[in-house]
Scaffold this active site. Structure first.
Site, PDB file in Angstrom:
ATOM      1  N   ARG A 175       6.550  10.719 -27.147  1.00 21.04           N
ATOM      2  CA  ARG A 175       6.584   9.443 -26.429  1.00 21.04           C
ATOM      3  C   ARG A 175       5.649   8.443 -27.094  1.00 21.04           C
ATOM      4  O   ARG A 175       4.752   8.822 -27.845  1.00 21.04           O
ATOM      5  CB  ARG A 175       6.108   9.631 -24.969  1.00 21.04           C
ATOM      6  CG  ARG A 175       6.979  10.528 -24.121  1.00 21.04           C
ATOM      7  CD  ARG A 175       8.340   9.926 -23.817  1.00 21.04           C
ATOM      8  NE  ARG A 175       9.117  10.806 -22.960  1.00 21.04           N
ATOM      9  CZ  ARG A 175       9.856  11.829 -23.382  1.00 21.04           C
ATOM     10  NH1 ARG A 175       9.918  12.124 -24.672  1.00 21.04           N
ATOM     11  NH2 ARG A 175      10.534  12.561 -22.528  1.00 21.04           N
ATOM     12  N   THR A 201      12.554   3.019 -19.774  1.00 20.45           N
ATOM     13  CA  THR A 201      13.555   3.895 -19.192  1.00 20.45           C
ATOM     14  C   THR A 201      14.931   3.219 -19.107  1.00 20.45           C
ATOM     15  O   THR A 201      15.931   3.873 -18.817  1.00 20.45           O
ATOM     16  CB  THR A 201      13.050   4.405 -17.819  1.00 20.45           C
ATOM     17  OG1 THR A 201      13.846   5.468 -17.394  1.00 20.45           O
ATOM     18  CG2 THR A 201      13.081   3.340 -16.760  1.00 20.45           C
ATOM     19  N   SER A 258      10.966  -1.439 -17.984  1.00 19.90           N
ATOM     20  CA  SER A 258      10.533  -0.122 -18.441  1.00 19.90           C
ATOM     21  C   SER A 258      11.385   0.339 -19.624  1.00 19.90           C
ATOM     22  O   SER A 258      12.561  -0.008 -19.732  1.00 19.90           O
ATOM     23  CB  SER A 258      10.707   0.872 -17.286  1.00 19.90           C
ATOM     24  OG  SER A 258      10.574   2.191 -17.736  1.00 19.90           O
ATOM     25  N   LYS A 303      15.842  -1.081 -12.672  1.00 21.69           N
ATOM     26  CA  LYS A 303      15.244  -1.990 -13.665  1.00 21.69           C
ATOM     27  C   LYS A 303      16.344  -2.755 -14.400  1.00 21.69           C
ATOM     28  O   LYS A 303      16.215  -3.941 -14.678  1.00 21.69           O
ATOM     29  CB  LYS A 303      14.377  -1.207 -14.659  1.00 21.69           C
ATOM     30  CG  LYS A 303      13.146  -0.553 -14.045  1.00 21.69           C
ATOM     31  CD  LYS A 303      12.135  -1.573 -13.563  1.00 21.69           C
ATOM     32  CE  LYS A 303      10.926  -0.925 -12.922  1.00 21.69           C
ATOM     33  NZ  LYS A 303      10.045  -1.887 -12.253  1.00 21.69           N
ATOM     34  N   LEU A 311       0.815  -1.234   0.000  1.00 18.43           N
ATOM     35  CA  LEU A 311       0.000   0.000   0.000  1.00 18.43           C
ATOM     36  C   LEU A 311       0.842   1.274   0.000  1.00 18.43           C
ATOM     37  O   LEU A 311       0.327   2.338   0.317  1.00 18.43           O
ATOM     38  CB  LEU A 311      -0.978   0.024   1.189  1.00 18.43           C
ATOM     39  CG  LEU A 311      -1.954  -1.147   1.315  1.00 18.43           C
ATOM     40  CD1 LEU A 311      -2.886  -0.931   2.518  1.00 18.43           C
ATOM     41  CD2 LEU A 311      -2.803  -1.300   0.060  1.00 18.43           C
ATOM     42  N   TYR A 348      16.039   5.136 -10.715  1.00 15.17           N
ATOM     43  CA  TYR A 348      14.881   4.265 -10.940  1.00 15.17           C
ATOM     44  C   TYR A 348      15.162   3.319 -12.119  1.00 15.17           C
ATOM     45  O   TYR A 348      14.985   2.096 -12.022  1.00 15.17           O
ATOM     46  CB  TYR A 348      13.626   5.104 -11.200  1.00 15.17           C
ATOM     47  CG  TYR A 348      12.511   4.322 -11.852  1.00 15.17           C
ATOM     48  CD1 TYR A 348      11.860   3.299 -11.168  1.00 15.17           C
ATOM     49  CD2 TYR A 348      12.127   4.588 -13.175  1.00 15.17           C
ATOM     50  CE1 TYR A 348      10.856   2.563 -11.778  1.00 15.17           C
ATOM     51  CE2 TYR A 348      11.123   3.865 -13.788  1.00 15.17           C
ATOM     52  CZ  TYR A 348      10.490   2.853 -13.090  1.00 15.17           C
ATOM     53  OH  TYR A 348       9.501   2.119 -13.700  1.00 15.17           O
TER      54      TYR A 348
END
Ligand code: NAD
Ligand code: WQD
Length: 338
Positions: free
Chosen positions: A233, A134, A132, A158, A37, A154
């Site tokens: 994008r 990215t 991703s 990945k 959460l 970030y």
């Protein structure tokens, strides 16, 4: 009946994927949700229940807590062993990852290590990972063999996880990395979509402008080398993305049944690029979107668009929904949340 564990299953992509997965194979597999959460809300479980008509098992567990994670695997070992994992759980705010790299490596990398450790101990060798776009350097029609060149912590998490998965796959098992481009939109009924606390990404920001909570969109730069100077994008409708997971999981199931080893990685995008102003213009057909050009955002790139050919050829998946539908479903969702 075997189980599919969905980490991060109350999040934006996870929750919508679960509803599609349930429709496709819910009769044959038990779906178990795990989430801490940190970026979602317990009410999402009720929404999922109202859509699929069944209350799925939910564990409020942090993947950084290996002991609690193991308890979940143990609980189902005899009755409904966890044989498949779809791993969405991660932190994903680029800016925050620059501010706090340790938090991102801890949550994303250590959390995934824990999960893979449990999977190994409980002999679960089918793993679908949310990677991703990215991981790549900017470019047009970027294919899967483009080198990794993440520009923020970030993205680095990945890449590290993809390396880990590649190494693990050499020992056997079935592993897939899906590299999503820019997921947007919501379910047709407007029940599930993205509701960030603070909108950073383009669509959530436009949604707030669309319903009058924010006065205008700030367009980050108009002197990129693109047709109108604004960033381009590859936006993909969330339902297309969810369907890609169903196809990918079915591929894992097929290979698992044959006890074949398998490792691959796929772009999940449309192959079509749209600029910020293309999006504003399309959205403005539904509701006027006021905007103002402002400075470029640090770390932004001019163009990042997928080459989706490998995914089409090897998985048989292509995105079906276009920009008009993405905007309509996004607007429908945010209006229904007012
Ligand atoms: P999200 O934040 O809506 O969902 C992630 C979920 O994981 C949240 O419900 C969060 O509470 C949970 N979570 C985070 N850390 C956890 C932990 N340590 N233990 C248990 N649960 C944890 O994000 P999303 O957009 O649904 O993204 C899902 C996945 O897809 C992520 O791995 C993200 O990096 C990846 N991804 C997202 C995008 C995008 O633009 N949305 C693009 C490419 C890849
Ligand atoms: C899209 C375009 C902005 C907001 C991010 C992550 C990436 C991936 C997807 C997870 C850009 C412009 C945006 C605004 C604007 N996530 N923009 N005004 O940056 O392509 O990708 O989400 O893996 O890792 O970096 O998405 O939606 O933030 O931006 O002009 O208020 O919209 O400059 O050209 P991005 P975005």
């Amino acid at each position: 009946m075997q189980s599919i564990l969905v980490t991060g299953g109350l999040g934006y992509i996870g929750s919508i994927t679960i509803t599609e997965l349930y429709k496709a194979i819910g009769k044959y597999y038990k779906i178990i949700i795990l989430d801490n959460l940190s970026n979602s809300n317990i009410q999402v479980l009720d929404t999922i229940t109202s859509i699929i008509g069944e209350k799925l098992d939910l564990y409020i567990v942090d993947i950084q807590n290996q002991t609690e994670l193991k308890e979940v695997f143990k609980k189902y070992k005899e009755t409904n062993p966890i044989n498949y994992i779809i791993h969405f759980a991660a932190l994903k705010a680029v800016g925050e990852s620059v501010e706090n790299p340790i938090k991102y490596y801890q949550n994303n990398v250590v959390g995934t290590l824990n999960l893979l450790n449990c999977a190994e101990e409980y002999k679960c060798q089918n793993f679908l990972f949310s990677s991703s776009a990215t991981v790549y350097a900017p470019g047009e029609f970027v294919d899967e063999e483009a080198p990794f060149k993440p520009s923020n912590p970030y993205g680095e998490t990945k890449v590290v996880i993809e390396y880990l998965i590649r190494s693990l796959s050499k020992k056997g098992g079935r592993y897939l990395c899906l590299r999503y481009f820019n997921p947007v939109g919501a379910t047709k009924d407007g029940k599930l979509g993205e509701m960030p606390n603070k909108p950073n990404n383009l669509f959530p920001y436009i949604e707030q402008v669309a319903i009058g909570n924010l006065q205008q969109l700030y367009v980050f730069g108009n002197d990129y080398n693109t047709h109108d100077g604004t960033g381009i994008r590859d936006y993909i409708h969330i339902l297309d993305l969810a369907e890609a997971h169903v196809v990918a999981l079915q591929e894992l199931i097929k290979r698992d049944e044959k006890k074949e080893n398998y490792y691959d990685y796929f772009n999940i995008g449309t192959g079509k690029g749209f600029s910020v102003l293309d999006i504003v213009n399309e959205y403005s057909k539904l509701v006027p979107i006021k905007y103002q050009i402002t400075d470029k955002r640090a770390g932004d790139v001019a163009i990042l668009v997928a080459n989706p050919n490998k995914t089409k050829e090897k998985l048989g998946w292509v995105a079906k929904r276009g920009l008009t539908e993405m905007c309509q479903d996004s607007y429908n969702f945010i209006k229904s949340k007012q």
